[in-house]
Enzyme design. Structure first.
Site, PDB file in Angstrom:
ATOM      1  N   ARG A 350     -10.991 -19.889 -19.669  1.00  0.00           N
ATOM      2  CA  ARG A 350     -10.548 -20.062 -21.055  1.00  0.00           C
ATOM      3  C   ARG A 350     -10.063 -19.545 -22.051  1.00  0.00           C
ATOM      4  O   ARG A 350     -10.740 -19.514 -22.772  1.00  0.00           O
ATOM      5  CB  ARG A 350      -9.820 -22.039 -21.588  1.00  0.00           C
ATOM      6  CG  ARG A 350      -8.747 -21.985 -22.040  1.00  0.00           C
ATOM      7  CD  ARG A 350      -8.292 -23.762 -22.171  1.00  0.00           C
ATOM      8  NE  ARG A 350      -8.686 -24.532 -23.472  1.00  0.00           N
ATOM      9  CZ  ARG A 350      -9.406 -25.472 -23.789  1.00  0.00           C
ATOM     10  NH1 ARG A 350      -8.232 -26.280 -23.429  1.00  0.00           N
ATOM     11  NH2 ARG A 350      -9.516 -26.523 -24.209  1.00  0.00           N
ATOM     12  N   GLU A 441       1.032 -27.763 -22.235  1.00  0.00           N
ATOM     13  CA  GLU A 441       0.542 -28.583 -23.609  1.00  0.00           C
ATOM     14  C   GLU A 441       1.659 -29.045 -24.154  1.00  0.00           C
ATOM     15  O   GLU A 441       0.978 -29.025 -25.463  1.00  0.00           O
ATOM     16  CB  GLU A 441      -0.424 -28.088 -23.492  1.00  0.00           C
ATOM     17  CG  GLU A 441      -1.222 -26.643 -24.082  1.00  0.00           C
ATOM     18  CD  GLU A 441      -2.567 -26.412 -23.969  1.00  0.00           C
ATOM     19  OE1 GLU A 441      -3.346 -27.680 -23.764  1.00  0.00           O
ATOM     20  OE2 GLU A 441      -3.181 -25.918 -24.450  1.00  0.00           O
ATOM     21  N   ASP A 469      -3.282 -32.326 -26.812  1.00  0.00           N
ATOM     22  CA  ASP A 469      -2.186 -30.856 -27.612  1.00  0.00           C
ATOM     23  C   ASP A 469      -0.906 -31.255 -27.212  1.00  0.00           C
ATOM     24  O   ASP A 469       0.427 -31.025 -28.571  1.00  0.00           O
ATOM     25  CB  ASP A 469      -2.481 -29.417 -27.070  1.00  0.00           C
ATOM     26  CG  ASP A 469      -3.776 -28.228 -27.850  1.00  0.00           C
ATOM     27  OD1 ASP A 469      -3.376 -28.835 -29.174  1.00  0.00           O
ATOM     28  OD2 ASP A 469      -4.676 -28.402 -26.886  1.00  0.00           O
ATOM     29  N   ASP A 641     -12.024 -32.651 -30.098  1.00  0.00           N
ATOM     30  CA  ASP A 641     -11.773 -31.111 -30.280  1.00  0.00           C
ATOM     31  C   ASP A 641     -10.424 -30.259 -30.864  1.00  0.00           C
ATOM     32  O   ASP A 641     -10.499 -31.533 -31.492  1.00  0.00           O
ATOM     33  CB  ASP A 641     -11.741 -30.403 -28.971  1.00  0.00           C
ATOM     34  CG  ASP A 641     -10.677 -31.064 -28.170  1.00  0.00           C
ATOM     35  OD1 ASP A 641     -10.049 -31.716 -28.475  1.00  0.00           O
ATOM     36  OD2 ASP A 641     -10.661 -29.758 -26.749  1.00  0.00           O
TER      37      ASP A 641
END
Length: 735
Positions: A350, A441, A469, A641
């Site tokens: 990613r 997202e 997100d 996160d």
């Protein structure tokens, strides 16, 4: 190879001038001394092409970000003028007028080719791990196969009732519960004909046939084709290899093993194919803010693709080197000889999104877009993973897999496609070597998902919902429509289910089944595996052929769901039923009907969010930990996160903007919660308390910034503030 630590051998503050670029010394040295010699590219040519790449694409990157800002200003003005829930027809018309909503190419199918079966055909868990922790990354790569016995024994899936506590040594009462659970699982996934696995006295193979002896009689599988081979010798097999719904199960047999010798069939364990794929994450779970950090991250990714990375691990009085697993082999039941199973999770990488810049490379003193740098160097570092002579190669089809997050609409997806066109040219790779996973997202992507898919039709390898997100973006996009409902209530808001349904429906309509993944999000409660086993089965039942897990143990347990659910059949049922109409619900803004909460409810919401923010941010800024278990206000560990941080900070920013609470109330909560977080971390020798000198705590100041600057932070992203404060901390402490 071990990822470089840049602990003096390469000055992190020095720069090398090359082709008009000012490259941080650690990054330059990694590229020049390790990466380019391995992939056979001349350094001077590489840097010249890299300089042209930044010169060409940086202005386009900036223009896309300016377009985001322009649209957000128009949205802010509209919601200020139309507070509360907007009129659906008028709202949609406005979004079309400003170009936020575009026409959707519903008929276009993806054309992705040369996709490994892990993405095209096999449904199973996807593990996400920060690339900045090499040990975690190796563990994730090795999580392709997991012990079901260990996963059950060490988690709350097995209750402690009846004397089944884990304890410090093996508890046979708990062990018996584990074995019973595993045998029940085998009965559900690979049942015997007229018998139960719990009653088997012996597993054997002969003449290409599987047999289980029950009460002295041989029984076969109810579906004989599920038996694919054995390990060891035919007269004394060490493993019975089965394949169900595309996933392998290995019944391991060892009469000398402490567990096997007490089992009537001498079964020592049940090995499950678990993390079919794993995302090595440079983004939300990583903390990389300068050239040294980025170089170390790229070096770890490079080592994973070469297959020679290692990390020294100490457990108790034992020290050993952790390396990547080799492939598994077995003797095929059809008599064709040795068969080989890919021994590691198929790796994706990613990259970061389009927003951030990085000081790893400067052009005329200006930072380059970090997403452009990631695109070039993560692809270059993945080249060894394509080589057929690499025994630990990643792809068997000559493809690389890059996840691209935080894209706002089809124009940005098209730009991602252009990035990888240019990267392939620079590195001499065939067109469309790079496959792209598009994270769904951001709201502008969700409502234009068909056009986003079409923008990457030759590269698309997955679409994946990122609810965390997506929620943060939902708040920021409609910040001025009114106060949003409480965080827990956002999970049941109308847009949420429409969002999940639309992602699956769009993927099916555009031909992803058989070519690419349709994915769903993370299970964050790392210690609550019983709840995960109960609830996460809903994701494959909704048509997702992958979903995220936070650990190898979570992957092993989630793998059981893909034996319970035939995802391909679910997707076919959904295809036959037709596309659900979700746009109206997607555009429903989750604002509350005014300020109706009690003072106690407001205090509870503010405290919960402040504690969550501080618990994560203090480790990110002052320890460089991008993803970790963070105890919540009730001391329950949650996987946190930047996505979870985005929600909490945006919700508080929204409540302040609408007068639900004041800045003073939030600051008072932050100070109280700082003491709670200090207490929760008092066993950490590297932890720096925030209280009582809040002004001196860089981590505390970052938490304040995230909330009080939340309405102006681009799309509500946390990265600009975190990066700035992390660099401040590193500079202050000579790191």
């Amino acid at each position: 190879m071990t990822a470089p630590r840049f602990d003096g051998s390469s000055d992190p503050t020095e720069r090398v001038e090359v082709a008009g670029l000012q490259v941080a010394r650690p990054l330059h040295d990694f590229v020049a001394e390790q990466l380019l010699p391995e992939i056979g590219i001349d350094a001077a040519e590489f840097w010249e092409k890299t300089a042209a790449y930044f010169a060409e694409l940086t202005p386009k990157n900036k223009a896309l970000l300016e377009r985001r800002d322009e649209l957000q200003r128009q949205l802010d003005d509209y919601y200020r003028a139309h507070p509360g829930q907007p009129d659906p027809a008028e709202h949609e018309a406005f979004l079309r007028e400003i170009g936020y909503l575009v026409e959707q190419p519903r008929e276009e199918k993806i054309r992705t080719a040369n996709v490994d079966t892990e993405f095209a055909e096999v449904a199973g868990p996807q593990l996400v791990v920060p690339i900045t922790n090499a040990r975690f990354a190796i563990n994730a790569a090795n999580a392709r196969y997991g012990s079901l016995y260990d996963a059950l024994y060490g988690t709350d899936v097995i209750s402690e009732e009846g004397g089944a506590e884990p304890g410090t040594s093996y508890n046979p009462v708990r062990g018996d519960k584990v074995i019973a659970w595993a045998r029940d699982f085998l009965d559900r996934g690979v049942p015997l004909e007229g018998a139960r696995h719990a009653d088997v006295e012996k597993y054997s193979v002969a003449g290409g046939r599987f047999a289980a002896t029950v009460n002295g009689e041989e029984r076969g599988l109810a579906q004989p084709e599920l038996y694919v081979g054995y390990q060891g010798s035919e007269d004394a097999p060490e493993g019975i290899v089965l394949r169900h719904n595309g996933l392998h199960i290995i019944i391991q047999i060892d009469p000398e093993h402490p567990v096997g010798k007490t089992d009537k069939a001498n079964v020592k364990d049940v090995l499950l194919e678990a993390a079919v794929s794993s995302i090595m994450d440079f983004e939300d779970s990583a903390a990389a803010v300068d050239g040294a950090d980025k170089a170390a991250a790229y070096a770890t990714w490079f080592g994973l693709n070469k297959g020679d990375i290692s990390e020294t691990v100490t457990k108790g009085d034992r020290t050993f080197e952790r390396t990547q697993a080799d492939d598994l082999t077995y003797t095929a039941a059809d008599g064709s000889g040795e068969a080989r199973l890919h021994g590691r999770a198929m790796m994706l990488c990613r990259n970061v999104g389009h927003l951030m810049t990085t000081p790893a490379i400067l052009v005329d003193g200006e930072e380059v877009p970090e997403g452009l740098l990631d695109g070039l160097l993560t692809v270059a570092a993945a080249i060894p993973g394509l080589r057929e002579d690499n025994p630990r190669r990643n792809s068997r089809t000559g493809s690389m897999y890059i996840v691209k997050p935080k894209q706002h609409g089809p124009e940005e997806v098209a730009f991602t496609n252009e990035i990888f066109d240019r990267v392939e040219e620079i590195l001499g790779l065939p067109a469309h070597t790079v496959k792209v996973g598009v994270m769904d997202e951001e709201r502008r992507t969700s409502v234009n998902l068909d056009a986003c898919i079409a923008g990457a039709a030759d590269r698309l390898v997955f679409i994946n919902t990122g609810f965390l997100d997506r929620t943060g973006d939902e708040i920021h996009t409609s910040m001025y429509a009114g106060p949003f409902v409480r965080k827990a209530d956002l999970q049941t808001a109308p847009w949420k289910q429409a969002y999940e349904d639309n992602n699956v429906d769009a993927g099916i309509e555009h031909g992803l089944p058989g070519r690419a993944q349709i994915g769903k999000g993370m299970w964050a409660e790392t210690e609550h595996m019983a709840a995960m086993v109960e609830k996460k089965v809903g994701q494959p039942k909704e048509g997702a052929n992958t979903a995220w897990v936070p650990s190898p143990t979570g992957a092993t347990l989630h793998a059981t769901h893909y034996h319970e659910v035939d995802v391909a059949a679910v997707q076919e049922q959904l295809r036959s039923a037709g596309r659900r109409d979700s746009l109206a619900a997607l555009l429903t803004v989750p604002v509350a009907e005014g300020d109706t909460w009690s003072e106690e409810e407001k205090r509870e919401e503010v405290d919960n969010n402040c504690q969550s923010i501080l618990g994560y941010v203090i480790r990110w800024v002052e320890q460089g930990v991008g993803c970790s278990k963070v105890p919540d206000i009730h001391n329950v560990d949650l996987m946190e996160d930047r996505a979870t941080l985005r929600i909490s900070s945006q919700l508080l920013a929204n409540w302040i903007a609408h007068g639900v609470v004041t800045k003073e109330q939030v600051l008072e909560s932050l100070q109280r919660m700082a003491k709670v977080v200090d207490k929760q971390n008092e066993g950490d020798a590297n932890y720096r308390p925030m209280a009582p000198d809040y002004d001196a705590s860089i981590g505390f100041q970052a938490a304040k910034d995230l909330i009080f600057e939340g309405t102006t932070s681009p799309a509500g992203y946390t990265e600009p503030i975190l990066h700035a404060r992390r660099r401040e901390f590193k500079q202050a402490h000579g790191l």
